[in-house]
Design an enzyme around this catalytic site. Structure first.
Site, short mmCIF file in Angstrom:
data_model
loop_
_atom_site.label_atom_id
_atom_site.label_comp_id
_atom_site.label_asym_id
_atom_site.label_seq_id
_atom_site.Cartn_x
_atom_site.Cartn_y
_atom_site.Cartn_z
N SER A 60 25.37 -8.62 -10.81
CA SER A 60 25.02 -7.83 -9.62
C SER A 60 25.31 -6.34 -9.75
CB SER A 60 25.74 -8.41 -8.40
OG SER A 60 24.99 -8.19 -7.23
N LYS A 63 22.38 -4.00 -9.38
CA LYS A 63 21.90 -3.53 -8.07
C LYS A 63 22.21 -2.05 -7.85
CE LYS A 63 21.94 -7.93 -5.49
NZ LYS A 63 22.51 -8.93 -6.40
N SER A 118 25.07 -8.36 -0.82
CA SER A 118 24.67 -8.87 -2.14
C SER A 118 23.42 -9.74 -2.05
CB SER A 118 25.80 -9.67 -2.79
OG SER A 118 25.65 -9.70 -4.19
#
Length: 242
Positions: A60, A63, A118
């Site tokens: 992640s 991102k 998230s």
């Protein structure tokens, strides 16, 4: 210590420091991470690095670049309608904020859904809206990374879910983050501990809270550090969640 605080030449003079070395207050190396990097931006100094060029899944952390490109190329006030074909590209058990088909949100709200919540669903909706397709957005991510001098990185999606052909390095992510924190809008989203997404045509208010325990001590106190001004969790257990 006082003199050192006033004169940063001791850090500026070691801008080439790049070695695996003890970092835990003893002779132990960091053992619970494949790679790590500590970079001081004001003096452009690499303070610590452990396997900085080892190619690892970004999870992640990816991102960060998705958010930066969305901010630079999009408009925070743009209104976006969630499409079924876009949501359908995600794995069934990917981490989501439960966006609904035909739901209408702003780019601003989607950014918080992606960075604080998230939400991989927010990531794909953002990418499709800002550039026109996830494929085109990924191409822009790789172009952007190369422009920043990232030589060990290849992105294949916009959210960080596992892909054998997707990888980055600690050094490359440091370059990406150093660029991102120059953007005030990015810093605002990156530093948010909480965010409430206003009610939409398909949902009540969504209350989001970061799972970065350096910033949020609601559940875990031991890691909290009030000096931390931004963060992004990155869990890469196997092929889903992120």
């Amino acid at each position: 210590a006082a003199d050192a605080a006033e004169d940063n030449s001791y850090t500026a003079s070691c801008s080439t420091l790049d070695s695996q070395m003890p970092f835990l207050g003893n002779q132990q190396l960091v053992s619970n991470a494949k790679a790590a990097i500590l970079y001081e931006t004001n003096t452009d100094t690499l303070m610590y690095a452990s396997n900085p060029d080892e190619q690892v899944p970004p999870a992640s952390l990816l991102k960060i670049l998705t958010a930066l490109i969305a901010i630079e190329k999009g408009s925070m006030t743009d209104v976006v309608t969630v499409r079924a074909d876009v949501l359908g590209t995600l794995a069934p058990d990917a981490a989501v904020v439960e966006l609904v088909v035909d739901e209408v949100l702003t780019v601003d709200d989607l950014l918080y859904c992606m960075m604080v919540g998230s939400g991989n669903d927010a990531a794909v909706v953002l990418a499709d809206h800002v550039v026109g397709s996830q494929t085109a957005f990924v191409a822009e991510m790789n172009r952007y990374a190369q422009e920043l001098g990232c030589t060990g990185t290849n992105f294949t999606n916009v959210h960080g879910l596992h892909d054998e052909n997707q990888y980055t390095t600690a050094r490359d992510m440091a370059k990406i983050l150093a660029k991102a924190i120059q953007n005030a809008e990015f810093c605002e989203v990156f530093g948010a501990k909480y965010y409430s997404v206003p009610a939409t045509n398909k949902s009540e208010i969504r209350h989001l809270a970061t799972q970065n325990y350096l910033m949020n001590n609601d559940d875990v106190i031991i890691y909290h550090d009030s000096r931390v001004t931004g963060g992004r969790t990155a869990i890469n257990s196997d092929r889903t969640r992120s």
